[in-house]
Write an enzyme that holds these catalytic residues in place. Structure first.
Site, short mmCIF file in Angstrom:
data_model
loop_
_atom_site.label_atom_id
_atom_site.label_comp_id
_atom_site.label_asym_id
_atom_site.label_seq_id
_atom_site.Cartn_x
_atom_site.Cartn_y
_atom_site.Cartn_z
NE ARG A 122 -2.78 8.74 -9.35
CZ ARG A 122 -3.77 7.93 -8.33
NH1 ARG A 122 -2.98 7.86 -7.14
NH2 ARG A 122 -5.04 8.17 -8.46
CG ASP A 136 -4.78 11.09 -6.77
OD1 ASP A 136 -5.00 10.42 -5.70
OD2 ASP A 136 -5.99 11.36 -7.26
CD GLU A 168 -3.20 0.46 0.25
OE1 GLU A 168 -2.55 1.41 -0.65
OE2 GLU A 168 -4.28 0.53 0.37
CG ASP A 169 -1.04 4.72 -1.87
OD1 ASP A 169 -1.62 3.90 -1.15
OD2 ASP A 169 -1.14 5.75 -2.32
CG ASP A 211 -6.30 8.52 5.53
OD1 ASP A 211 -6.64 9.13 6.89
OD2 ASP A 211 -6.36 9.47 4.75
C1 PRP Z 1 -5.93 5.36 -1.02
C2 PRP Z 1 -4.74 4.46 -0.60
C3 PRP Z 1 -5.41 3.39 0.25
C4 PRP Z 1 -6.63 4.20 1.01
C5 PRP Z 1 -6.39 4.56 2.32
O1 PRP Z 1 -6.42 4.98 -2.14
O2 PRP Z 1 -4.07 4.22 -1.35
O3 PRP Z 1 -5.85 2.33 -0.70
O4 PRP Z 1 -6.82 5.47 0.19
O5 PRP Z 1 -7.35 5.12 3.05
P1 PRP Z 1 -7.91 4.38 4.28
O6 PRP Z 1 -6.95 3.91 5.14
O7 PRP Z 1 -8.69 5.34 4.80
O8 PRP Z 1 -9.16 3.34 3.72
P2 PRP Z 1 -7.62 5.89 -3.05
O9 PRP Z 1 -9.07 5.61 -2.72
O10 PRP Z 1 -7.19 7.48 -2.89
O11 PRP Z 1 -7.17 5.56 -4.29
P3 PRP Z 1 -5.87 5.70 -5.26
O12 PRP Z 1 -4.72 4.81 -4.73
O13 PRP Z 1 -6.38 5.26 -6.92
O14 PRP Z 1 -5.60 7.24 -5.42
#
Ligand code: PRP
Length: 187
Positions: free
Chosen positions: A166, A160, A100-101, A104
């Site tokens: 990105r 992003d 994961e990146d 949150d």
């Molecule tokens: C982001 C990130 C995780 C998620 C984390 O993805 O890559 O998958 O949110 O948030 P959380 O802990 O509150 O669930 P995003 O939905 O922004 O999609 P993306 O990676 O395509 O930008």
């Protein structure tokens, strides 16, 4: 004007990110000694991290991709996540490492963990480049965290805002006027 002009400050430099990834890769290599893990990147944010992490891993491994989507703002209160793209192959008896990146609220990883555990992998671990502990709504066990960061609007290195930024090599804090000017109807 370039994308860099929208960055208030750099939180993590390219060097800091790359050095930390080498450290993470070393720890992951030790953990999977004699095994061939399956790295699963959660699209889209983790593509840069995935690309750099796998190039730092000297052990044989396979990769796959998952795409998730939250139901907009509802995720914050309900944790509802849906799968937009599932894995190509079964993971039964595989040593799975979710890549994961950022974590949150934790809802995405909590959901993915349950989903993938039901498919009976041999093991399931999680590595995230970033974690925002102040935003956590649900507890999720993370095996490796690259950096714990404050609750600020970060972009770059896969992350992003409206699908932009990105491609930045560093992680920066977005200037508030960038997101205020598009969400403020008076702007
Ligand atoms: C982001 C990130 C995780 C998620 C984390 O993805 O890559 O998958 O949110 O948030 P959380 O802990 O509150 O669930 P995003 O939905 O922004 O999609 P993306 O990676 O395509 O930008």
């Amino acid at each position: 004007m370039t994308m860099h002009d929208d960055v208030a400050r750099i939180l993590l430099t390219e060097d800091q990110i790359q050095q930390r990834i080498v450290d993470l890769a070393n720890e992951i290599t030790t953990t999977y000694d004699g095994r061939q893990p399956l790295l699963i990147a959660v699209l889209k944010g983790s593509v840069l991290f995935m690309a750099d992490l796998m190039r730092s891993l000297p052990i044989a491994h396979a990769i796959d991709f998952l795409a998730t989507s939250s139901y907009g703002a509802a995720t914050e209160s309900t944790g509802v996540v849906r799968i937009l793209k599932d894995l190509d192959d079964p993971i039964e008896d595989k040593d799975v490492l979710i890549v994961e990146d950022i974590v949150d609220s934790g809802y995405t990883l909590h959901y993915l963990r349950e989903l993938l555990l039901a498919r009976r992998p041999a093991s399931l671990r999680i590595v995230t480049l970033l974690s925002k502990p102040a935003r956590r709504r649900i507890d999720v066990t993370i095996d490796w965290i690259g950096f714990e960061i404050p609750d600020e609007f970060v972009i770059g290195y896969g992350l992003d805002y409206n699908e932009h930024y990105r491609n930045l090599r560093y992680i920066g804090v977005l200037k508030p006027e960038v997101y205020l000017r598009t969400t403020d109807p008076a702007a």
